[in-house]
Design an enzyme around this catalytic site. Structure first.
Site, mmCIF file in Angstrom:
data_model
loop_
_atom_site.group_PDB
_atom_site.id
_atom_site.type_symbol
_atom_site.label_atom_id
_atom_site.label_comp_id
_atom_site.label_asym_id
_atom_site.label_seq_id
_atom_site.Cartn_x
_atom_site.Cartn_y
_atom_site.Cartn_z
ATOM 1 N N GLU A 298 -10.112 -4.256 -5.175
ATOM 2 C CA GLU A 298 -9.677 -3.031 -4.512
ATOM 3 C C GLU A 298 -9.652 -1.821 -5.430
ATOM 4 O O GLU A 298 -9.372 -1.924 -6.630
ATOM 5 C CB GLU A 298 -8.318 -3.246 -3.860
ATOM 6 C CG GLU A 298 -7.218 -3.751 -4.768
ATOM 7 C CD GLU A 298 -5.912 -3.905 -4.006
ATOM 8 O OE1 GLU A 298 -5.406 -2.882 -3.511
ATOM 9 O OE2 GLU A 298 -5.418 -5.039 -3.909
ATOM 10 N N SER B 62 0.831 -1.195 0.000
ATOM 11 C CA SER B 62 0.000 0.000 0.000
ATOM 12 C C SER B 62 0.874 1.257 0.000
ATOM 13 O O SER B 62 1.698 1.446 -0.891
ATOM 14 C CB SER B 62 -0.953 -0.045 1.201
ATOM 15 O OG SER B 62 -1.985 0.902 1.074
#
Length: 308
Positions: free
Chosen positions: A253, A159
């Site tokens: 996502e 991330s």
């Protein structure tokens, strides 16, 4: 190589995890980083860390490097000392602790047999760009001081930690320094403009992230920035010369296209790259007790196998 890993319908155990994730969704992904919301976000990430249990079979050795909290993660049964992994944790640059980093660090150590160094960089909004990158540089220099060669270091991140890993690699390249041997990126945040199609296509599928959360944490990290600048969005950087890179991402996502577009840009820059996609998975699924997570760790280890 662009590889999509297909799975059977999501097992009941996975659905249970998704249900739990949805319950902490609004806590872990607030729409602002005002003090109250930031506190909720950090507590939400701590709750997520408690929800998951690190695997057994590793040692955890915390210490500090010039005030930066860090920890060595080593397989208990001995480890391969020829390489090591430097791991940058996620958390939107506004949250994340060593306890949270331990989840993925331990899985990487056990899958590869390498020791992993995790560190806790300074967080926004208390510490804005480029302080997290400065901390990453300091940890890199610490490893070099210990005697590790750049080519013996594997640089990994998930991330926002994937963003940090890319920015560190680009920083080293721009300084004409030796680069790590490989980059390992789990759902990397590569485009802070938040304009990719996956923000719309996956808005109702993503159990962890929202556009509002992304907009809030990017502003906390670099107030008033031009998100097209490569120092924030490595997707827009000149990627030539980066080391071979593995990217893993979930199909559910909103940051999916941050990975797929990075893979395309790496190919254009003639950087050897592998993209592996799990259509049914969510953001940084590798840290969860899932069959898919085990498969992802196995494929990461296979990607690194030719380093031995």
């Amino acid at each position: 190589m662009n590889k999509t890993t297909n799975h059977a319908p999501i097992p009941a155990a996975n659905e249970a995890i998704l249900t739990a994730l949805r319950k902490v969704h609004n806590i872990a992904s607030p729409a602002s980083t005002a003090p109250e919301d930031l506190k909720r976000q950090r507590l939400g990430q701590e709750a997520l860390g408690r929800l998951l249990t690190p695997p057994i079979g590793f040692s955890w050795e915390p210490f500090e490097v010039d005030g930066i909290p860090a920890a060595w993660v080593r397989p208990e049964g001995g480890h391969d000392r020829s390489k090591m992994i430097l791991y940058c944790h996620g958390g939107g640059y506004t949250s994340g602790t060593l306890g949270y980093a331990r989840l993925l660090a331990s899985r990487m150590a056990l899958a590869t047999g390498y020791e992993v160094l995790a560190f806790q960089y300074r967080l926004a909004p208390e510490h804005t760009y480029p302080e997290a990158l400065e901390d990453a540089r300091l940890i890199w220099e610490y490893l070099i001081f210990l005697g590790w060669g750049a080519r013996e270091i594997i640089l990994a991140g998930d991330s926002a930690g994937g963003n940090l890993a890319l920015e560190l690699a680009l920083d080293l390249r721009n300084a004409q320094r030796m680069l790590p041997s490989r980059l390992i990126l789990f759902s990397p945040w590569t485009d802070m403009t938040a304009t990719a199609d996956s923000y719309t296509e996956c808005a109702d599928k993503d159990p962890l992230l929202t556009r509002e959360y992304i907009e809030a944490v990017r502003e906390a990290y670099a107030p008033g920035a031009d998100w097209h600048e490569a120092c924030y969005s490595p997707l827009f950087a000149d990627l030539r010369g980066l080391p071979p890179t593995l990217i893993q991402v979930g199909g559910r996502e909103i940051l999916r296209d941050d990975s797929t577009r990075l893979y395309q840009k790496l190919q254009e820059a003639q950087v050897p790259a592998v993209l592996q996609t799990w259509p049914d998975m969510w953001h940084v699924f590798q840290m969860f007790p899932l069959k898919a997570a085990g498969e992802a760790m196995g494929q990461m280890a296979q990607f690194l196998e030719n380093l031995r």
